[in-house]
Write a protein that holds these residues in place. Structure first.
Motif, PDB file in Angstrom:
ATOM      1  N   HIS A  97       0.830  -1.194   0.000  1.00 31.79           N
ATOM      2  CA  HIS A  97       0.000   0.000   0.000  1.00 31.79           C
ATOM      3  C   HIS A  97       0.868   1.249   0.000  1.00 31.79           C
ATOM      4  N   PRO A  98       0.510   2.249  -0.808  1.00 34.24           N
ATOM      5  CA  PRO A  98       1.306   3.471  -0.866  1.00 34.24           C
ATOM      6  C   PRO A  98       1.046   4.378   0.335  1.00 34.24           C
ATOM      7  N   ASP A  99       1.905   5.369   0.506  1.00 34.61           N
ATOM      8  CA  ASP A  99       1.766   6.388   1.542  1.00 34.61           C
ATOM      9  C   ASP A  99       1.669   7.749   0.877  1.00 34.61           C
ATOM     10  N   LEU A 112       3.944   7.829  -2.415  1.00 31.53           N
ATOM     11  CA  LEU A 112       5.106   6.958  -2.563  1.00 31.53           C
ATOM     12  C   LEU A 112       4.679   5.503  -2.437  1.00 31.53           C
ATOM     13  N   GLN A 113       5.209   4.667  -3.325  1.00 26.40           N
ATOM     14  CA  GLN A 113       4.962   3.221  -3.343  1.00 26.40           C
ATOM     15  C   GLN A 113       6.299   2.531  -3.148  1.00 26.40           C
ATOM     16  N   ARG A 114       6.336   1.528  -2.291  1.00 29.75           N
ATOM     17  CA  ARG A 114       7.579   0.789  -2.077  1.00 29.75           C
ATOM     18  C   ARG A 114       7.796  -0.206  -3.211  1.00 29.75           C
ATOM     19  N   SER A 115       9.034  -0.280  -3.679  1.00 31.39           N
ATOM     20  CA  SER A 115       9.378  -1.227  -4.741  1.00 31.39           C
ATOM     21  C   SER A 115       9.623  -2.592  -4.117  1.00 31.39           C
ATOM     22  N   GLY A 116       9.984  -3.567  -4.943  1.00 31.65           N
ATOM     23  CA  GLY A 116      10.247  -4.914  -4.463  1.00 31.65           C
ATOM     24  C   GLY A 116      11.411  -4.978  -3.487  1.00 31.65           C
ATOM     25  N   GLN A 117      12.358  -4.058  -3.604  1.00 27.77           N
ATOM     26  CA  GLN A 117      13.507  -4.018  -2.706  1.00 27.77           C
ATOM     27  C   GLN A 117      13.235  -3.183  -1.457  1.00 27.77           C
ATOM     28  N   GLY A 118      12.037  -2.608  -1.344  1.00 28.30           N
ATOM     29  CA  GLY A 118      11.688  -1.818  -0.168  1.00 28.30           C
ATOM     30  C   GLY A 118      11.995  -0.341  -0.289  1.00 28.30           C
ATOM     31  N   ARG A 119      12.458   0.104  -1.440  1.00 28.62           N
ATOM     32  CA  ARG A 119      12.774   1.523  -1.637  1.00 28.62           C
ATOM     33  C   ARG A 119      11.524   2.276  -2.058  1.00 28.62           C
ATOM     34  N   PRO A 120      11.294   3.448  -1.468  1.00 28.89           N
ATOM     35  CA  PRO A 120      10.122   4.229  -1.879  1.00 28.89           C
ATOM     36  C   PRO A 120      10.327   4.841  -3.267  1.00 28.89           C
ATOM     37  N   ARG A 121       9.246   4.819  -4.051  1.00 25.41           N
ATOM     38  CA  ARG A 121       9.272   5.372  -5.403  1.00 25.41           C
ATOM     39  C   ARG A 121       8.080   6.314  -5.519  1.00 25.41           C
ATOM     40  N   THR A 122       8.311   7.521  -6.016  1.00 30.09           N
ATOM     41  CA  THR A 122       7.245   8.509  -6.162  1.00 30.09           C
ATOM     42  C   THR A 122       6.375   8.146  -7.355  1.00 30.09           C
ATOM     43  N   VAL A 123       5.079   7.947  -7.106  1.00 30.67           N
ATOM     44  CA  VAL A 123       4.145   7.629  -8.184  1.00 30.67           C
ATOM     45  C   VAL A 123       3.251   8.820  -8.522  1.00 30.67           C
ATOM     46  N   LEU A 124       3.165   9.801  -7.618  1.00 33.30           N
ATOM     47  CA  LEU A 124       2.364  10.998  -7.874  1.00 33.30           C
ATOM     48  C   LEU A 124       2.979  12.158  -7.113  1.00 33.30           C
ATOM     49  N   ARG A 125       3.169  13.274  -7.794  1.00 35.89           N
ATOM     50  CA  ARG A 125       3.667  14.497  -7.157  1.00 35.89           C
ATOM     51  C   ARG A 125       2.847  15.660  -7.696  1.00 35.89           C
ATOM     52  N   ARG A 126       2.148  16.329  -6.787  1.00 34.90           N
ATOM     53  CA  ARG A 126       1.299  17.455  -7.181  1.00 34.90           C
ATOM     54  C   ARG A 126       1.517  18.593  -6.212  1.00 34.90           C
ATOM     55  N   GLY A 127       1.722  19.791  -6.746  1.00 36.15           N
ATOM     56  CA  GLY A 127       1.811  20.986  -5.925  1.00 36.15           C
ATOM     57  C   GLY A 127       0.431  21.387  -5.441  1.00 36.15           C
ATOM     58  N   TYR A 128       0.381  22.043  -4.287  1.00 39.97           N
ATOM     59  CA  TYR A 128      -0.914  22.470  -3.749  1.00 39.97           C
ATOM     60  C   TYR A 128      -1.618  23.427  -4.704  1.00 39.97           C
ATOM     61  N   ASP A 129      -0.854  24.225  -5.437  1.00 42.50           N
ATOM     62  CA  ASP A 129      -1.470  25.182  -6.360  1.00 42.50           C
ATOM     63  C   ASP A 129      -2.091  24.503  -7.582  1.00 42.50           C
ATOM     64  N   SER A 130      -1.739  23.240  -7.852  1.00 39.25           N
ATOM     65  CA  SER A 130      -2.321  22.531  -8.992  1.00 39.25           C
ATOM     66  C   SER A 130      -3.551  21.721  -8.604  1.00 39.25           C
ATOM     67  N   LEU A 131      -3.925  21.730  -7.316  1.00 39.94           N
ATOM     68  CA  LEU A 131      -5.116  21.019  -6.859  1.00 39.94           C
ATOM     69  C   LEU A 131      -6.328  21.922  -6.998  1.00 39.94           C
ATOM     70  N   GLY A 132      -7.460  21.335  -7.370  1.00 40.22           N
ATOM     71  CA  GLY A 132      -8.679  22.125  -7.534  1.00 40.22           C
ATOM     72  C   GLY A 132      -9.330  22.461  -6.212  1.00 40.22           C
TER      73      GLY A 132
END
Length: 177
Positions: A97-99, A112-132
């Motif tokens: 499960h992502p965080d 962030l989603q953990r990869s198979g080796q346990g390293r976090p990988r960014t799957v979504l990055r959004r600035g607050y100004d780009s949120l509706g």
């Protein structure tokens, strides 16, 4: 320890409302995607373990020992039970499960989603100004795109988390009632 040194407290050592806001400004807020139904997770794991055990137990059933057609059917059933059982046991694995991180310094949401080796990988990055907009519900928070479509729904378990997130997003993202 260094973060709490500059936070205003009252005489009893309790963080004042201004101090709570200072903490919200300084620390990223983390929300985790966890299964809401603990019973469902337990039931799926028990059923999965039973299927894995029955994939080998099918060979212990009495029957004709040298029937090739029956042996082929047993192989197919045991392979199916084995893979289906493993899939049921892993479907609600908490490591999958992502965080979601709400960063007040960079003013962005990162998932962030953990990869198979346990390293976090960014799957979504959004600035607050780009949120509706954002909507707080009883046990969740919903973030919307600028066009009004739902971007992400996150579970909230504590009232203090809701308050910190509301303070962090107020003034930056429109809050719907």
């Amino acid at each position: 320890m260094a973060v709490t040194e500059n936070i205003p407290m009252n005489g009893a050592g309790i963080v004042s409302p201004r101090g709570l806001y200072a903490m919200a400004e300084a620390l990223p807020l983390v929300l985790s995607f966890r299964p809401n139904y603990q019973l469902r997770s337990i039931v799926l794991r028990v059923v999965g373990a039973a299927m894995v055990l029955s994939s080998t137990g099918i060979w212990l059933m009495p029957g004709e020992a040298y029937d090739p057609e029956m042996a082929l059917i047993k192989i197919g059933i045991s392979v199916f039970f084995l893979f289906a059982g493993i899939a049921l046991m892993m479907v609600n694995d908490p490591d999958n499960h992502p965080d979601a991180y709400f960063d007040p310094i960079r003013r962005e949401l990162r998932v962030l989603q953990r990869s198979g080796q346990g390293r976090p990988r960014t799957v979504l990055r959004r600035g607050y100004d780009s949120l509706g907009s954002v909507r707080f519900k009883d046990r969740s928070v919903e973030l919307f795109e600028i066009d009004g479509s739902l971007l992400i729904r996150l579970p909230l378990s504590l009232g203090s988390t809701r308050k910190l997130l509301r303070e962090q997003l107020s003034g930056l993202v429109p809050i719907l009632s």
